[in-house]
Design a protein around this motif. Structure first.
Motif, PDB file in Angstrom:
ATOM      1  N   ILE A 232       0.840  -1.199   0.000  1.00 42.54           N
ATOM      2  CA  ILE A 232       0.000   0.000   0.000  1.00 42.54           C
ATOM      3  C   ILE A 232       0.874   1.247   0.000  1.00 42.54           C
ATOM      4  O   ILE A 232       1.679   1.470   0.913  1.00 42.54           O
ATOM      5  N   ALA A 246       0.469  -5.148   3.081  1.00 42.38           N
ATOM      6  CA  ALA A 246      -0.842  -5.700   3.416  1.00 42.38           C
ATOM      7  C   ALA A 246      -0.833  -7.206   3.203  1.00 42.38           C
ATOM      8  O   ALA A 246      -0.190  -7.712   2.283  1.00 42.38           O
ATOM      9  N   GLU A 275      -1.091  -2.183  11.467  1.00 38.79           N
ATOM     10  CA  GLU A 275      -2.239  -1.293  11.314  1.00 38.79           C
ATOM     11  C   GLU A 275      -3.426  -1.965  10.634  1.00 38.79           C
ATOM     12  O   GLU A 275      -3.272  -2.892   9.832  1.00 38.79           O
ATOM     13  N   THR A 276      -4.597  -1.453  10.973  1.00 40.97           N
ATOM     14  CA  THR A 276      -5.797  -1.692  10.180  1.00 40.97           C
ATOM     15  C   THR A 276      -6.441  -0.320  10.014  1.00 40.97           C
ATOM     16  O   THR A 276      -5.994   0.646  10.617  1.00 40.97           O
ATOM     17  N   SER A 289      -6.473  -9.895   8.628  1.00 35.85           N
ATOM     18  CA  SER A 289      -5.931  -9.113   7.510  1.00 35.85           C
ATOM     19  C   SER A 289      -5.445  -7.781   8.071  1.00 35.85           C
ATOM     20  O   SER A 289      -6.233  -7.020   8.619  1.00 35.85           O
ATOM     21  N   VAL A 290      -4.160  -7.531   7.960  1.00 30.68           N
ATOM     22  CA  VAL A 290      -3.571  -6.316   8.535  1.00 30.68           C
ATOM     23  C   VAL A 290      -2.580  -5.694   7.558  1.00 30.68           C
ATOM     24  O   VAL A 290      -2.354  -6.215   6.464  1.00 30.68           O
ATOM     25  N   THR A 291      -2.008  -4.579   7.966  1.00 32.76           N
ATOM     26  CA  THR A 291      -0.917  -3.962   7.208  1.00 32.76           C
ATOM     27  C   THR A 291       0.267  -3.807   8.161  1.00 32.76           C
ATOM     28  O   THR A 291       0.133  -3.200   9.226  1.00 32.76           O
TER      29      THR A 291
ATOM     30  N   ALA B  13     -12.103  -9.980   7.600  1.00 30.84           N
ATOM     31  CA  ALA B  13     -10.716 -10.288   7.208  1.00 30.84           C
ATOM     32  C   ALA B  13     -10.687 -11.069   5.899  1.00 30.84           C
ATOM     33  O   ALA B  13      -9.833 -10.840   5.038  1.00 30.84           O
ATOM     34  N   ILE B  16     -11.610  -8.622   2.999  1.00 33.10           N
ATOM     35  CA  ILE B  16     -10.487  -7.718   2.732  1.00 33.10           C
ATOM     36  C   ILE B  16      -9.386  -8.458   1.973  1.00 33.10           C
ATOM     37  O   ILE B  16      -8.800  -7.938   1.019  1.00 33.10           O
ATOM     38  N   ARG B  20      -8.045  -7.354  -1.748  1.00 32.67           N
ATOM     39  CA  ARG B  20      -6.615  -7.087  -2.026  1.00 32.67           C
ATOM     40  C   ARG B  20      -6.100  -8.030  -3.100  1.00 32.67           C
ATOM     41  O   ARG B  20      -5.255  -7.659  -3.915  1.00 32.67           O
ATOM     42  N   TRP B  51      -6.837   1.424   2.825  1.00 27.85           N
ATOM     43  CA  TRP B  51      -6.484   2.594   3.619  1.00 27.85           C
ATOM     44  C   TRP B  51      -4.989   2.558   3.968  1.00 27.85           C
ATOM     45  O   TRP B  51      -4.479   1.481   4.253  1.00 27.85           O
TER      46      TRP B  51
END
Lengths: 418, 300
Positions: A232, A246, A275-276, A289-291, B13, B16, B20, B51
């Motif tokens: 991202i 991500a 982060e989310t 699911s995160v970053t 989750a 998302i 992606r 985001w």
């Protein structure tokens, strides 16, 4: 009320037309109030039009025109119901046509395998297939429902005989947690309510089992694996130098400040933030699911993996695996395919077929090495670039892959790394 | 510490992850936006997935010209707030240009005409993945739909020849001219969607909440009074307190008698209702397999 916290449980069923599977699913849906009046009226009208006796609950699960015409289920169908404790996703797979392909597909994401046995017939070929596929796909829990107990006078001996025979067979399989429940899906014994007809059984009902089986340890929470899915980069004034990785956690628990190792480069750095969109989180675990943001900038992209320095996956180009073949044409020895593994994609060549497996007898055939549709075989593949893998037994996400035919783009095989 | 997610967060989750995956695997995706709650939730999930970057694909709305005015206003406000790109495919334009023919008669609907306009827009924009908000619990043909659903060069769905989908590996490989339909919220039920919209405090069109409206009954469904539906003589108007459970074209979207005017009351109503949400859709009632037939031709 809106913040009620319920868990998600996925289970697979397999069976043929006559073993009462549709009746059982119909009952679970009906008793949990997941069948609606208009759905019920519709299948009732169809049953009457076709001159069937009673309401055929199988019509709820047979969705496609050709299935209704032929009275069979062709494809995996997904059903949903919920109780105040859990939400359930049923992967309902047909027992005959394309059985391996469909059972394997349904089993790949399941927490629980529900195996249905007709108490009058005992263990049949299909029971063995289903049990074997459940163990091959490493479904963590198996519940064996011995159905139609009403037709064997609710005899304890009938239940025990089948349970013992099944246990003898399943001892040869890699199965960790197994339960047996005597039921009658038609009459409702031990499905949701306890049976008064089987006082000798003091175990759980099926619904109680499904609501309470412990699934908290089904994911690997030890070995940290984060396949980078997407980078991202907002390129706007507020987030000028932002670079976030991500993805979905495939194993272990990642924490802010952790030392991490990047694959394939081998660089080490630390996690600056997880982060989310809802803000920062302190920990990330499967299947979130995160970053992830790192302290140092590296050239990291899709297909790369973030792990812990003291716990690395195998970095391998020779992949030893069990494979299920889905394609009408056989798997070609020395054949070339596209391999998809986590978020990586590479090409591979079939280096060797070690044996094909008879899933009814578990016999390893080293003479006939042609891998045909619905066959299961042990193979060795060579990939064009290294993949970051774990044994499928340790991690169902980093241990699995699919093969894609380069001409038709179809998914032709599914593999589990040994 | 118990490392267990609750079901709404796990579904989130998963969705998302799919969104992606689409951004990573396809050159030119587009999100099909109908103005209904499912596509509003899809937009919300997409905003979360990428985001702090913007949603990396445009929204496509096929406008039958028979939408509730509330739908159109809500759509335009949402697009502006997110800074997203909106493409509108117009059924009216297609009729005017003689590309499709308007249905005649009492139950005339432009619902079926959307397919042609949708396929034309997809081709015009050279989109290789069209994201949709369909759910498997909605309808029996959709229960067998994949997350990544392959379409041939005519946009058709072949239910008997679907790619097996295992683990979380999604095969988006295709030949030139083919495209995919992708359904990130496949595993959500109607109740899940409402619970999530409440949990996330997502803004929704006023049509979903109980309001007073002039309606009439036809074939067991209440329809809103509008100049575009011909009424029979015996079909009399009554003012009732109603709300929509699904929002589509005015000609085929039934309204329900309900006094649920908050999200909490809607959730309460849905948890106890005994009718499916598409029960009010006259387009599904044309035959037992009407959804499957339309899907094969390229419907959502």
């Amino acid at each position: 009320m809106t913040d009620q916290s319920t868990e998600l449980l996925r289970f697979s069923t397999a069976g043929s037309v006559d073993d009462g599977k549709s009746t059982l699913i119909g009952r679970l849906l009906y008793d949990s109030k997941s069948i609606f009046e208009d759905q019920y009226e519709q299948i009732k009208a169809t049953s009457e039009r076709r001159g069937e006796e009673g309401v055929n609950l199988a019509l709820l699960t047979d969705g496609l025109k050709s299935e209704r015409e032929q009275g069979i289920t062709i494809d995996v169908a997904y059903r949903y119901f919920a109780t105040p404790k859990r939400k359930f996703i049923i992967a309902d797979t047909p027992g005959h046509i394309q059985y391996t392909r469909n059972m394997v597909t349904g089993a790949s994401t399941a927490n629980v395998a529900l195996i249905l046995i007709d108490a009058r017939n005992g263990i049949v070929e299909q029971t063995r297939r289903h049990a074997f596929i459940s163990s091959l796909l490493q479904i963590p829990h198996i519940v064996v429902c011995i159905n139609k107990m009403d037709l064997v006078d609710y005899e304890e001996s009938a239940f025990e005989k089948i349970r013992d025979e099944f246990s003898k067979f399943s001892n040869k399989l890699d199965v960790k947690d197994i339960h047996f429940i005597p039921i009658s899906a038609l009459k409702g014994d031990n499905v949701v309510d306890r049976s008064e007809n089987m006082p000798w059984y003091d175990g759980q009902t099926l619904m109680y089992y499904l609501e309470n089986v412990h699934i908290g340890s089904d994911h690997n929470l030890i070995d940290c694996r984060f396949p980078v899915q997407f980078v991202i980069r907002p390129y706007n004034d507020d987030f000028h130098d932002y670079r976030g990785y991500a993805g979905r956690v495939a194993g272990g628990v990642f924490k802010k400040g952790d030392d991490v190792l990047l694959l394939p480069s081998g660089f080490t750095t630390r996690i600056a933030k997880i982060e989310t969109h809802d803000g920062e989180v302190q920990e990330a675990f499967p299947p979130m699911s995160v970053t992830i943001r790192l302290e140092d900038d590296f050239d990291l992209g899709r297909g790369d993996m973030i792990v812990r320095p003291n716990n690395k996956p195998d970095v391998a180009q020779d992949i030893d695996a069990m494979i299920c073949w889905f394609n009408e044409g056989p798997m070609l020895n020395r054949g070339k395919y596209t391999i998809m593994h986590t978020t990586q994609q590479a090409r591979c060549i079939v280096k060797e077929v070690r044996y094909t497996l008879d899933i009814n007898t578990l016999h390893r055939n080293q003479e006939d090495l042609q891998v045909k549709m619905n066959d299961i075989a042990r193979v060795v593949l060579r990939t064009t670039k290294p993949l970051f893998t774990d044994e499928y037994r340790k991690n169902r996400i980093t241990g699995s892959f699919i093969l894609i035919d380069e001409g038709t783009n179809n998914t032709v095989g599914a593999g589990m790394i040994i | 510490m118990d490392y267990q997610m609750d079901h709404l967060r796990e579904l989130e989750a998963e969705s998302i992850y799919i969104l992606r995956e689409v951004a990573a695997q396809f050159e030119k995706p587009v999100l099909m936006f109908s103005g209904g709650k499912d596509s509003i939730m899809m937009v919300h999930l997409a905003a979360k997935a990428f985001w702090p970057a913007r949603i990396p694909f445009p929204l496509l709305h096929v406008d039958t010209g028979h939408n509730f005015p509330e739908t159109i206003k809500f759509r335009d406000d949402l697009v502006e707030r997110l800074g997203a790109k909106l493409i509108v495919g117009s059924v009216q334009d297609a009729i005017d240009a003689g590309k499709v023919r308007e249905e005649k008669g009492l139950n005339a609907s432009r619902n079926g005409l959307q397919t042609g306009v949708l396929l034309e827009e997809l081709e015009k924009g050279q989109y290789d993945a069209a994201l949709g908000g369909a759910r498997r619990d909605e309808e029996k043909a959709r229960a067998k739909e994949r997350f990544f659903s392959h379409r041939d060069e005519f946009g058709q769905w072949d239910p008997k020849n679907q790619r097996p989908e295992l683990w979380n590996l999604f095969n988006g490989q295709k030949s030139m001219g083919e495209h995919f339909r992708v359904f990130p919220i496949s595993n959500w039920t109607e109740l899940d969607v409402w619970q999530y919209l409440a949990l996330e405090k997502v803004e929704l069109p006023s049509l979903y909440f109980a309001h007073k409206r002039k309606v009439f009954a036809r074939a067991g469904t209440l329809l809103a009074d509008t100049p575009i539906i011909q009424r029979r003589e015996e079909e009399v108007l009554e003012e009732k307190t109603v709300r929509c459970r699904t929002i589509g074209d005015m000609t085929c979207t039934g309204v329900w008698e309900s006094d649920a005017d908050t999200l909490e009351k809607i959730i309460q109503e849905i948890s106890t209702t005994r009718m499916t949400e598409r029960g009010g859709r006259t387009d599904d009632k044309r035959s037992e397999t009407s959804m499957e037939d339309r899907k094969k031709q390229g419907y959502f």
